[in-house]
Design a protein around this motif. Sequence first.
Motif, mmCIF file in Angstrom:
data_model
loop_
_atom_site.group_PDB
_atom_site.id
_atom_site.type_symbol
_atom_site.label_atom_id
_atom_site.label_comp_id
_atom_site.label_asym_id
_atom_site.label_seq_id
_atom_site.Cartn_x
_atom_site.Cartn_y
_atom_site.Cartn_z
ATOM 1 N N ASP A 92 -4.183 1.973 1.600
ATOM 2 C CA ASP A 92 -4.058 2.222 2.837
ATOM 3 C C ASP A 92 -3.044 3.132 3.424
ATOM 4 O OD1 ASP A 92 -5.972 0.051 3.441
ATOM 5 O OD2 ASP A 92 -4.642 -1.302 4.407
ATOM 6 N N ASP A 94 -0.548 3.045 5.609
ATOM 7 C CA ASP A 94 0.581 2.433 6.226
ATOM 8 C C ASP A 94 1.442 2.013 5.175
ATOM 9 O OD1 ASP A 94 -0.891 0.476 5.350
ATOM 10 O OD2 ASP A 94 -1.287 -0.773 7.254
ATOM 11 N N GLN A 96 1.288 -0.490 3.257
ATOM 12 C CA GLN A 96 1.092 -1.825 3.025
ATOM 13 C C GLN A 96 0.874 -1.956 1.598
ATOM 14 O OE1 GLN A 96 -1.086 -3.502 6.438
ATOM 15 N NE2 GLN A 96 0.363 -4.898 6.396
ATOM 16 N N ARG A 155 -6.801 -7.503 -1.543
ATOM 17 C CA ARG A 155 -6.947 -6.279 -0.838
ATOM 18 C C ARG A 155 -7.843 -5.242 -1.106
ATOM 19 N NH1 ARG A 155 -3.199 -5.750 3.178
ATOM 20 N NH2 ARG A 155 -3.465 -3.483 3.046
ATOM 21 N N ARG A 199 3.603 -2.827 7.792
ATOM 22 C CA ARG A 199 3.251 -1.429 7.726
ATOM 23 C C ARG A 199 4.659 -0.744 8.405
ATOM 24 N NH1 ARG A 199 -0.236 1.577 10.483
ATOM 25 N NH2 ARG A 199 -2.230 0.378 10.193
#
Length: 314
Positions: A92, A94, A96, A155, A199
């Motif tokens: 991702d 962001d 994360q 994830r 995030r």
Amino acid sequence: MLLSLIVPCYNEREALPRFYEACSAVLKKMDCPYELLLVDDGSTDGTLDLMKTLAEKDSRVTYLALSRNFGKEAAMYAGFCNAKGDYVAVMDADMQDPPELLPVMLEKLQSGAYDCAAARRVTRAGEPKIRSLFARLFYKLVNRMSDTEIVDGARDFRLMKRDMVDAIVAMSEYNRFSKGLFGWVGFRTCWVPYENVERVAGRSKWSFWGLTKYAVDGVVSFSQTPLRFVSLFGFIMTAVAFIMLAFVIIRKLIFGDPVAGWASTMSVIIFVSGIQLFCLGIIGQYLAKTYLETKRRPHFIISESNSPDVTKIK
Ligand code: UDP
Ligand code: MG
């Protein structure tokens, strides 16, 4: 040996520069050739311009701009279809997904014992309580109902060998639920635990309603249990109705016909119609999925890229 890093981005103008810095720092230390595949999922905040700037100063950056917002699953698929690496990771934008886990994952794969190393959150700190609660419930439910294991806290952040990526690309279904697809293709997976990170900038793209739809997709894509449940329920209701009918007939023959019980009759009728509508709804979900699959529409359309040989439509 090449490492491809796929990063789906939707309105990540604020987070992307930080991600790029942090990630590049880790990758450079790893001393392994890499490509950064930034997939712009139809952002409206200028994320694409940012990607272009990054690509200008860093030749390892490739951007793929989708022609509109297709959703994260499609963006990832576009990345998989265009990744050239022997090892492919999804992350991702962001932050994360901590980039520091990449060297750990690579080590696991290079040891030869695994084909895939996937990150798994062991905490959900910082996430709204209600979201954590529903997420846990969802994983319990879907794992009860489906033969494919969908790991709680898993994830999409993972590093895979080429063989596994080819398998994922070959799974060309339209309704993609990656967490299930990764499990379905098999291969030896190593779970790398880590603490949840919030995030760095921007907002989560998931609304409560969006997550609910995602959860229904997850169940419908990987389990036929709801359909079995519907059939079983129908059978039980029929049996009960039959017994009630016999009871009513016998009572009439023995005691005559006292007119009473209009309210209870009505409530039973309404209850049963409610159940019927609910069951029809479940069947409708599957039918709708089938409808979309049979159309064989492409998963994504790439409108722009700095790489000349991209798969534009698939
Ligand atoms: N994302 C995307 N398309 C979308 C929604 C999200 O490519 O339609 C990307 C987003 O830019 C981010 C990743 O998917 O890199 C995860 O999104 P988000 O952080 O909103 O999800 P969360 O971490 O809250 O589950
Ligand atoms: Mg996020």
